[in-house]
Motif scaffolding. Structure first.
Motif, PDB file in Angstrom:
ATOM      1  N   SER A 256      66.240-106.261   7.581  1.00  0.00           N
ATOM      2  CA  SER A 256      64.835-105.058   6.860  1.00  0.00           C
ATOM      3  C   SER A 256      65.070-104.875   5.382  1.00  0.00           C
ATOM      4  O   SER A 256      64.780-103.811   5.058  1.00  0.00           O
ATOM      5  CB  SER A 256      65.207-103.811   8.360  1.00  0.00           C
ATOM      6  OG  SER A 256      64.649-102.881   7.712  1.00  0.00           O
ATOM      7  N   ARG A 257      66.858-104.348   5.289  1.00  0.00           N
ATOM      8  CA  ARG A 257      67.347-103.924   3.821  1.00  0.00           C
ATOM      9  C   ARG A 257      66.385-104.821   2.696  1.00  0.00           C
ATOM     10  O   ARG A 257      65.948-104.062   1.744  1.00  0.00           O
ATOM     11  CB  ARG A 257      68.133-103.960   3.866  1.00  0.00           C
ATOM     12  CG  ARG A 257      69.244-102.651   4.688  1.00  0.00           C
ATOM     13  CD  ARG A 257      70.679-102.960   4.636  1.00  0.00           C
ATOM     14  NE  ARG A 257      71.294-101.459   5.486  1.00  0.00           N
ATOM     15  CZ  ARG A 257      71.724-100.354   5.394  1.00  0.00           C
ATOM     16  NH1 ARG A 257      71.380-100.072   4.165  1.00  0.00           N
ATOM     17  NH2 ARG A 257      71.411 -99.824   5.416  1.00  0.00           N
ATOM     18  N   ALA A 258      66.741-106.307   3.063  1.00  0.00           N
ATOM     19  CA  ALA A 258      66.379-107.054   1.520  1.00  0.00           C
ATOM     20  C   ALA A 258      64.604-107.376   1.688  1.00  0.00           C
ATOM     21  O   ALA A 258      63.677-107.164   0.629  1.00  0.00           O
ATOM     22  CB  ALA A 258      66.863-108.393   2.065  1.00  0.00           C
ATOM     23  N   LEU A 259      64.044-107.378   3.150  1.00  0.00           N
ATOM     24  CA  LEU A 259      62.053-107.355   3.289  1.00  0.00           C
ATOM     25  C   LEU A 259      61.497-106.098   3.199  1.00  0.00           C
ATOM     26  O   LEU A 259      60.194-106.009   2.662  1.00  0.00           O
ATOM     27  CB  LEU A 259      61.912-108.726   4.225  1.00  0.00           C
ATOM     28  CG  LEU A 259      61.919-110.375   4.425  1.00  0.00           C
ATOM     29  CD1 LEU A 259      61.663-110.655   4.958  1.00  0.00           C
ATOM     30  CD2 LEU A 259      61.435-110.030   2.877  1.00  0.00           C
ATOM     31  N   VAL A 260      61.806-105.842   3.688  1.00  0.00           N
ATOM     32  CA  VAL A 260      61.208-104.025   4.068  1.00  0.00           C
ATOM     33  C   VAL A 260      61.260-103.162   2.600  1.00  0.00           C
ATOM     34  O   VAL A 260      60.459-102.488   2.177  1.00  0.00           O
ATOM     35  CB  VAL A 260      61.789-103.757   4.928  1.00  0.00           C
ATOM     36  CG1 VAL A 260      60.213-102.187   5.184  1.00  0.00           C
ATOM     37  CG2 VAL A 260      61.082-104.603   6.110  1.00  0.00           C
ATOM     38  N   HIS A 261      62.842-103.165   2.107  1.00  0.00           N
ATOM     39  CA  HIS A 261      63.208-101.501   1.403  1.00  0.00           C
ATOM     40  C   HIS A 261      63.273-102.360  -0.010  1.00  0.00           C
ATOM     41  O   HIS A 261      63.933-101.598  -0.953  1.00  0.00           O
ATOM     42  CB  HIS A 261      64.688-100.846   2.098  1.00  0.00           C
ATOM     43  CG  HIS A 261      64.289-100.150   3.404  1.00  0.00           C
ATOM     44  ND1 HIS A 261      63.378 -99.193   3.237  1.00  0.00           N
ATOM     45  CD2 HIS A 261      64.686-100.755   4.521  1.00  0.00           C
ATOM     46  CE1 HIS A 261      63.347 -98.162   4.606  1.00  0.00           C
ATOM     47  NE2 HIS A 261      63.616 -99.686   5.202  1.00  0.00           N
ATOM     48  N   GLY A 262      63.765-103.492  -0.023  1.00  0.00           N
ATOM     49  CA  GLY A 262      63.733-104.236  -1.320  1.00  0.00           C
ATOM     50  C   GLY A 262      65.460-104.039  -1.823  1.00  0.00           C
ATOM     51  O   GLY A 262      65.291-103.991  -3.021  1.00  0.00           O
ATOM     52  N   GLU A 263      66.322-103.902  -0.683  1.00  0.00           N
ATOM     53  CA  GLU A 263      67.806-103.488  -1.294  1.00  0.00           C
ATOM     54  C   GLU A 263      69.086-104.456  -0.672  1.00  0.00           C
ATOM     55  O   GLU A 263      68.461-105.553  -0.455  1.00  0.00           O
ATOM     56  CB  GLU A 263      68.218-102.323  -0.388  1.00  0.00           C
ATOM     57  CG  GLU A 263      67.352-101.087  -0.370  1.00  0.00           C
ATOM     58  CD  GLU A 263      67.704 -99.796   0.778  1.00  0.00           C
ATOM     59  OE1 GLU A 263      68.654-100.308   1.584  1.00  0.00           O
ATOM     60  OE2 GLU A 263      66.966 -97.923   1.159  1.00  0.00           O
TER      61      GLU A 263
END
Length: 299
Positions: A256-263
């Motif tokens: 979720s951090r990578a794909l959704v929030h770009g983190e």
């Protein structure tokens, strides 16, 4: 003309010669691919409507959960739906590996009784099938992300190593549960219930013949205890123990951090997910390889 004499040697638990075993497995990689494709054709997933259902099933489920979040929470935003969809699609990759892997050995009974081959090919094929089912959902997620106005960034490439860890975990789970189901046949029907129970509580058979029915409960519990309906950052501090006991928790949080929030995902979460995947894979594979020569007798 005399009938050929078949000698049955007593089973002895233990690992086969691994070098010869892996070489034999690698030589059959084409068979694994074709076997997986034939299973997909049998399930009609090679048709347009079959491919459509692969996407509609988790998509409709995410819509229902999103409505429940709005009703219960009262407020929401587009990022919440993007997170829900992304997490649910990845969760179904693992769930499909489990549901396909649990009966891979028992369903391949005739093949096992009539052909000599590395039995681990069967749970591997179940994971390959799950990957084929996952690819269309990933494309749909990217479309949803664009429609919802969620930003795209270079940090999204972290999803690649996260996906590799997820596949490693899914393979370990499929191998482990396929072997267990030889001894406990009803675990398959219990898995969906277990995985769904996991969703609401967190952020995102030869000796005994009844273990296959256990599998639906297992998968539903896993679903409710994973960071899908809400994000890991919103988890009640009193429930932080779920991060430790749930192997999908750090993976779904990083996803979720990578794909959704770009983190950039937390290093600790990545390492924790990798540790779970590595432990399950090697323990499950050892158990499988040490027992597979007994499968023909037990089936």
């Amino acid at each position: 003309m005399s009938t050929p004499l078949q000698v049955y040697e007593p089973f002895r638990a233990g690992l086969p010669k691994l070098g010869k075993y892996w070489k034999s497995l690698w030589s059959r990689r084409t068979f694994i691919s074709e076997y997986s494709k034939s299973e997909l054709r049998e399930q009609h997933f090679d048709s347009v409507f079959g491919q459509l259902w692969l996407v509609l099933n988790p998509l409709l489920l995410s819509g229902v959960y999103f409505i429940l979040i709005v009703i219960i929470g009262g407020t929401t935003d587009s990022a919440r739906y993007v997170h829900l969809t992304a997490s649910l699609f990845l969760f179904y990759l693992v769930a499909n590996s489990l549901t396909g892997g649990v009966k891979s050995i028992t369903a391949g009974q005739r093949l096992i009784l009539n052909t000599a081959f590395p039995r681990i090919m069967l749970p591997i094929s179940a994971v390959v099938i799950a990957i084929f089912k996952f690819i269309p959902t990933l494309i749909v997620f990217l479309v949803i992300k664009a429609i919802m106005g969620s930003p795209f960034s270079i940090e999204m490439l972290w999803a690649i190593p996260i996906l590799m860890i997820t596949l490693f975990l899914a393979l370990g789970l499929a191998i482990t549960i396929s072997c267990i189901n030889v001894y406990f046949r009803d675990i398959a029907s219990f898995l969906p219930y277990l995985t769904r129970t996991l969703l609401y509580l967190s952020p995102i058979n030869v000796y005994f013949r009844d273990i296959a029915s256990f599998l639906p409960y297992l998968t539903r519990t896993l679903l409710y205890l994973s960071p899908i309906l809400y994000e890991a950052s919103a988890l009640n501090p009193n429930l932080k123990a779920l991060e430790v006991v749930n192997p999908l928790f750090p993976i779904l949080d990083s996803w979720s951090r990578a794909l959704v929030h770009g983190e950039v995902p937390q290093t600790s979460s990545m390492l924790q997910g990798l540790a779970w995947a590595t432990g399950i894979f090697f323990i499950g594979t050892y158990f499988f390889l040490s027992r597979e020569r007994e499968f023909a007798v037990r089936l």
